[in-house]
Design a protein around this motif. Sequence first.
Motif, short mmCIF file in Angstrom:
data_model
loop_
_atom_site.label_atom_id
_atom_site.label_comp_id
_atom_site.label_asym_id
_atom_site.label_seq_id
_atom_site.Cartn_x
_atom_site.Cartn_y
_atom_site.Cartn_z
N GLU A 11 0.74 -1.04 0.25
CA GLU A 11 0.06 0.00 -0.02
C GLU A 11 1.08 1.14 -0.11
O GLU A 11 1.98 1.36 0.58
N VAL A 12 0.34 2.34 -0.51
CA VAL A 12 1.08 3.60 -0.66
C VAL A 12 -0.15 4.50 0.14
O VAL A 12 -1.06 4.89 -0.61
N LEU A 13 0.19 5.23 1.17
CA LEU A 13 -0.86 6.02 1.57
C LEU A 13 -0.87 7.49 1.15
O LEU A 13 0.49 8.05 1.21
N VAL A 14 -2.03 8.06 0.86
CA VAL A 14 -1.69 9.47 0.11
C VAL A 14 -2.78 10.23 1.17
O VAL A 14 -4.10 9.95 1.08
N LEU A 15 -2.41 11.37 1.77
CA LEU A 15 -2.99 11.95 2.42
C LEU A 15 -4.02 12.98 1.72
O LEU A 15 -3.18 13.78 0.71
N ALA A 16 -5.11 12.89 1.77
CA ALA A 16 -6.08 13.77 0.76
C ALA A 16 -6.02 15.20 1.21
O ALA A 16 -6.43 15.53 2.54
N GLY A 17 -5.75 16.19 0.49
CA GLY A 17 -5.93 17.49 0.74
C GLY A 17 -7.31 17.91 -0.09
O GLY A 17 -7.71 17.24 -0.80
N LEU A 18 -8.08 18.90 0.82
CA LEU A 18 -9.39 19.27 0.31
C LEU A 18 -9.55 20.41 0.15
O LEU A 18 -8.83 21.47 0.76
N THR A 19 -10.26 20.97 -0.78
CA THR A 19 -10.55 22.50 -1.00
C THR A 19 -11.50 23.17 -0.15
O THR A 19 -11.94 22.30 0.76
N GLY A 20 -11.68 24.30 -0.31
CA GLY A 20 -12.65 24.98 0.63
C GLY A 20 -14.29 24.37 0.20
O GLY A 20 -14.99 24.28 1.10
N ASP A 21 -14.36 23.91 -1.07
CA ASP A 21 -15.74 23.39 -1.07
C ASP A 21 -15.79 21.55 -0.85
O ASP A 21 -16.66 21.16 -1.16
N GLY A 22 -14.45 21.25 -0.20
CA GLY A 22 -14.58 19.70 0.29
C GLY A 22 -14.39 18.70 -0.83
O GLY A 22 -14.58 17.64 -0.58
N GLU A 23 -13.68 19.24 -2.13
CA GLU A 23 -13.24 18.54 -2.95
C GLU A 23 -11.79 18.14 -3.00
O GLU A 23 -10.92 18.69 -2.39
N SER A 95 2.57 -0.85 7.67
CA SER A 95 3.62 -0.85 6.80
C SER A 95 3.56 -0.30 5.31
O SER A 95 4.09 -1.35 4.59
N PRO A 96 3.31 0.61 5.09
CA PRO A 96 3.17 1.12 3.65
C PRO A 96 4.43 1.26 3.02
O PRO A 96 5.40 1.60 3.62
N ALA A 97 4.42 1.12 1.80
CA ALA A 97 5.67 1.36 1.06
C ALA A 97 6.07 2.79 1.06
O ALA A 97 7.23 3.01 1.08
N ALA A 98 5.07 3.63 1.23
CA ALA A 98 5.43 5.38 1.27
C ALA A 98 4.37 5.81 1.86
O ALA A 98 3.18 5.50 1.76
N VAL A 99 4.58 7.05 2.24
CA VAL A 99 3.41 8.05 2.66
C VAL A 99 3.63 9.34 1.93
O VAL A 99 4.83 9.87 1.98
N VAL A 100 2.49 9.85 1.03
CA VAL A 100 2.73 11.07 0.36
C VAL A 100 1.72 11.90 0.87
O VAL A 100 0.50 11.72 0.94
N VAL A 101 2.02 13.10 0.98
CA VAL A 101 1.33 14.35 1.22
C VAL A 101 1.50 15.39 0.42
O VAL A 101 2.57 15.99 -0.17
N PRO A 102 0.23 16.14 0.14
CA PRO A 102 0.28 17.31 -0.56
C PRO A 102 1.27 18.24 -0.05
O PRO A 102 1.18 18.66 1.13
#
Length: 327
Positions: A11-23, A95-102
């Motif tokens: 797995e690769v974890l991606v932290l979701a960033g959200l806009t002011g509209d929740g997208e 134990s993900p392969a990586a964590v990616v953050v905007p």
Amino acid sequence: MPSSEAAGVPEVLVLAGLTGDGEPTRATLEALTAVRVLGEPVAVVLGAPGTAAAVAERLARYGARRVLAGESPALDAHLVGPRVGVLARLVADRSPAAVVVPAGAEGREVAARLAVRTGSGFLTDVVGLAADGTATRSALGGTTVVQARVTTGTPVLAWRAGSLTPVPAPVPAVVEHVPVELSGAREARVTKRVVEPPGGRPALAEAPVVVAVGRGVAGAAEFAAVEELADALGAAIGASRAAVDAGFCPPSALVGQSGTRVTPRLYVAVGISGAAQHWSGVRSAHTVVAVNSDPDAPVFALADFGVVGDVATVVPELTAQITARRA
């Protein structure tokens, strides 16, 4: 054990960033696209109760088969500490392969704290990934490309927006709730939030057309003419450091190395000289049109089309031509 690991796919974890509209932000969708070479994208949504359900379908459209929902009022009542705590627990449990953050201002802080918390290596301004874990980084204002690889712990990567075009890869999504715990009694609390009133223009980072102003826009009358041009094009307004310092635009409009990196189809640079610090935020634009009274301005070597002339004359004429063609 996560289903993807059971099947031999990390797995690769991606932290979701959200806009002011929740997208989901563009950087989030780019990251979900990029990490497919490393393993199965798993989106992590942190926010108030109900946040994950509202965005799960959109995230699944870009390959997130699993959406991990860390939801609690505590996430809005505190700074980044609780978010780091959730991610650190996920790293330990999955134990993900990586964590990616905007790689926004908050994202960089989350990523840096997470790297310290988990004893891992951290790379920022990542613009590409290879199957062996090698990351391509943009450095020195976009003038240098660096190849780097994390060799300690779980790689923590801050993805720079505007690095690629998000590619859909629709999958069915499963939302899985994960616990949220406060990191400690000393965690700073948010006592007040001031929300900037929404304007009638698109968000700068997401806009398909951007009209940007620089030092060559001299006075309120010329800036008003630029606003009319932006309205005629349905564009967001960006700015160079000089225009922000002059008070024509707020800091949120800054485009460049220390501001927003934009990826529009059309970028109109009005009165902008073309300094490297500004241009590092524009490199991904598809077509660049420059308007400047100085024929020797560096911007003309960077632009696809250039107009040498006075802003006060050229910009209103551009607006008139655009309005007439759309009538």
